[in-house]
Design a protein around this motif. Sequence first.
Motif, PDB file in Angstrom:
ATOM      1  N   THR A   1       3.132  -4.099  -2.847  1.00  0.00           N
ATOM      2  CA  THR A   1       2.015  -3.175  -2.681  1.00  0.00           C
ATOM      3  C   THR A   1       0.751  -3.869  -2.197  1.00  0.00           C
ATOM      4  OG1 THR A   1       1.592  -3.465  -5.015  1.00  0.00           O
ATOM      5  CG2 THR A   1       2.728  -1.453  -4.373  1.00  0.00           C
ATOM      6  N   GLU A   2       0.503  -5.085  -2.680  1.00  0.00           N
ATOM      7  CA  GLU A   2      -0.786  -5.716  -2.405  1.00  0.00           C
ATOM      8  C   GLU A   2      -0.756  -6.678  -1.229  1.00  0.00           C
ATOM      9  OE1 GLU A   2      -3.574  -4.802  -4.385  1.00  0.00           O
ATOM     10  OE2 GLU A   2      -2.053  -3.330  -4.935  1.00  0.00           O
TER      11      GLU A   2
ATOM     12  N   ARG B   1       1.920  -4.407   2.232  1.00  0.00           N
ATOM     13  CA  ARG B   1       1.947  -2.955   2.196  1.00  0.00           C
ATOM     14  C   ARG B   1       2.279  -2.323   3.544  1.00  0.00           C
ATOM     15  NH1 ARG B   1      -2.233   1.025  -0.589  1.00  0.00           N
ATOM     16  NH2 ARG B   1      -2.097  -0.604  -2.126  1.00  0.00           N
ATOM     17  N   ASP B   2       1.709  -2.837   4.617  1.00  0.00           N
ATOM     18  CA  ASP B   2       1.870  -2.156   5.901  1.00  0.00           C
ATOM     19  C   ASP B   2       3.008  -2.733   6.737  1.00  0.00           C
ATOM     20  OD1 ASP B   2      -0.413  -0.485   5.412  1.00  0.00           O
ATOM     21  OD2 ASP B   2      -1.568  -2.326   5.620  1.00  0.00           O
TER      22      ASP B   2
ATOM     23  N   GLU C   1       5.846  -0.391  -8.910  1.00  0.00           N
ATOM     24  CA  GLU C   1       5.314  -0.186  -7.570  1.00  0.00           C
ATOM     25  C   GLU C   1       4.562   1.136  -7.503  1.00  0.00           C
ATOM     26  OE1 GLU C   1       8.219  -0.051  -4.440  1.00  0.00           O
ATOM     27  OE2 GLU C   1       6.598   0.185  -2.991  1.00  0.00           O
TER      28      GLU C   1
ATOM     29  N   ARG D   1       0.603   1.497  -6.771  1.00  0.00           N
ATOM     30  CA  ARG D   1       0.188   2.265  -5.620  1.00  0.00           C
ATOM     31  C   ARG D   1      -0.792   3.368  -6.007  1.00  0.00           C
ATOM     32  NH1 ARG D   1       2.735   1.843  -0.605  1.00  0.00           N
ATOM     33  NH2 ARG D   1       4.397   0.464  -1.259  1.00  0.00           N
TER      34      ARG D   1
END
Lengths: 275, 272
Positions: B84-85, B88-89, B149, B153
Motif C-alpha cells: 500500500t505504501e 501502490r501504483d 491491506e 488503504r
Amino acid sequence: MTETEAVSGRGTREDNNRGIPASGSTTKISARNFSFFYGEHCALRDVSLEIRRNQLFTIMGPSGSGKTTFLRALNRLGNLIPNTRHEGSLKIDGVDVYGKGVDVAELRRRVGMVFALPVALPMSIFSNVAHGPRMQGVRHPKELEEIVEKALRDAILWDEVKDRLSDNASRLSGGQLQRLSIARVLALEPEIILLDEPTSGLDPISTLRIEELLWELVERYTIVLVTHNPLQAARIDSKTAFFLMGELIETGSAYDIFTRPKDKRTEDYVSGKYG
Amino acid sequence: MTDRRVTLLFAGITGLTIVVLVFIIGYIMVNGLPGLTLSFLLESPREMGRTGGIFPAIVGTVLLTGIALFIAAPVGILTAVYLTEYTRDTWLPKVVRFGTESLAGIPSIIFGLFGFLFFVIYLDLGWSVLSGALTLSAMILPTIVRTSEEAIRAVPDAYREVSLALGSTRWQTVTSVVLPSAKPGIMTGVMLAIGRAIGETAAVIFTAGSSLRLPRTLLDSTRTLPVHFYILAREGISLENAYSTAFVLILLILAINIAAHTIMNRLTGKER
Ligand SMILES: Nc1ncnc2c1ncn2[C@@H]1O[C@H](COP(=O)(O)OP(=O)(O)OP(=O)(O)O)[C@@H](O)[C@H]1O
Ligand SMILES: [Mg+2]
C-alpha cells in the motif's frame, strides 16, 4: 486615504517592512519559468518570481488558478500525485528543490505547510503538535512540553486547549484545527511557512488575529500566504502576486496592485469582477 | 417502510443472531462444564483420553497457533505496508491481491497436504510442532495480508500528507500515523487468522500428527485441542471429555484475543 488604507486601517507597508535589516533581504525562494503538470493538464505556466527572506508574500487568485499547486511544488508534496511533472527551476536558498540529492524529509521540515482543509492527525492535541519534533528525534517529555506550549501560544490556541491537551484533536472546531495546523508547523521551527487559505474557517476576529500573527512571525520566518480573497490581500498588505489560470499576471505591493494594477485582469479581479 | 419498522426488523435479526450464539455456547457449556476440573486441565490423558486431562493438547494448541502467528503476523502486515505504501501504483499489489484472494478460498485440507509433502517429507521435519506451525502460518498469511491491506488503504491520504509535510520520512509516517489508525482493522484480521488457526483440524492432523505426549522440542509431534476433540468424538472414546475440550477451546480463544489486543497496543504505543 485610499480604499486600501481604509480597509487595513494603517498606512501601506513597504515590501518588506517593520525594519527588517538589509541582511535579511536576500532571495529565499526563486522560481524561473516554473511549470507544473497534472498529466496533460498544465496547472502552472512559466511562473517566475522571487520571495525574499523574512518577507510576507501573498498569492492571490481565483479558485483553480494554481495557488495550491505552487505551494505544494515548494515542499514537493505535489510529486506524491502520480503522473505529475514540472519544468523550469524552483530554488530555495539558491538550491534547486528538485535537484538530485535533496533530502525531501529535511526540505519539508524547513518548509512547513498549513493545508487549506485542516486535518487533525488521529491522535491527541498534544501529539499533533509534538509529532514533527518527535520525528526529528526529540524524546524528552519536558522538552516536548515546552515546544508544544510555545507553538500553541504562538498560534493563539493555547488558552483554549491548555486544559485538554490529551483530548483527541478531531474534537476541535474547524477554526481551532486551522490554528492547530499552524502550531504543528511552528513546532518544527521551519525557515519558510506556506499557508493555504489559513483563515477560511475562521470568524472575522480570529482572522484578524491570524493576520496580525503573520506580521509577528515574519520576523522569524519567510511566509507565503495563499488567499482567494482580495480584501484579505489588501488587509495583509504585503508583497502580492496575482495568479490567474496558472499564470502569474503581476506582482507588486498590495498598494500598487489595488490602486494602480498594471494588468486589466488584475484590476477586474480586485474590483470583484471574477469569482 | 418506516424507520420504526426497519429498526424493529434489524433488532429482530440481531436478536436471532444472539440467540443462536448463546444457544451454541450454552449447550457446550452445559455439557462441558461438569468435566472441567483443574486436573482435567493439568493432567495428561490416559486410555486415549477416556480419562485423565488434556494438558498436552493445550500446550500443543498454544504452541502451534502462537508460532504460526509469530511468523505470519509480521510478514503479513509488512507485506501489506509494502503493497500500500511503497508500490501502490504498480501492478504488484493487484497480482498479490489476486493471489491472496485465491489462497484464502482454498480448503484447509489442501494446505495440510502441501504441509505434509513439503515440510513433513521434503524438508524432513516429520510430524512436528514446527511442520504444523509453518503450515498454519502459510494458511493464515493471505487473511492477514488481505485484511491489513484493506485497513491500511482505508487510512485517509490526508493523514499521510500532513505527516510527510511535517518532515517525517515515509517509514516514520507508516509507523507513527498509518499503522496506529489502521490498528483496529489489522487486529480484526489477526483475530480472524487466530480463529482459523486455532480451530484447524485437517491441516494440523497431517502435519503435527496426533501424539498425546507433551512436546519437548519443536520437532516432536503433538495434538491440538480440535484434533483431540475430533478423535474423542469420532472414535466414541468419551463424549463428555469431548465437550469439556470444546469448552476449553472456546475459553482459550477468548484468552488469546485479549492477549493479542494487549500486545498490539503495546507494540503500536498508546497515544498520549
Ligand atoms: N490532483 C490533481 N489532479 C489533477 N488536476 C489537479 C489536481 N490538483 C489540482 N488540479 C488542477 O490544477 C489546477 C490548479 O489547482 P489548484 O488546486 O492549484 O488551484 P487553487 O488556486 O489552489 O484553487 P482554490 O482556490 O480553489 O484552492 C485546477 O485546474 C485543478 O483542477
Ligand atoms: Mg487551493
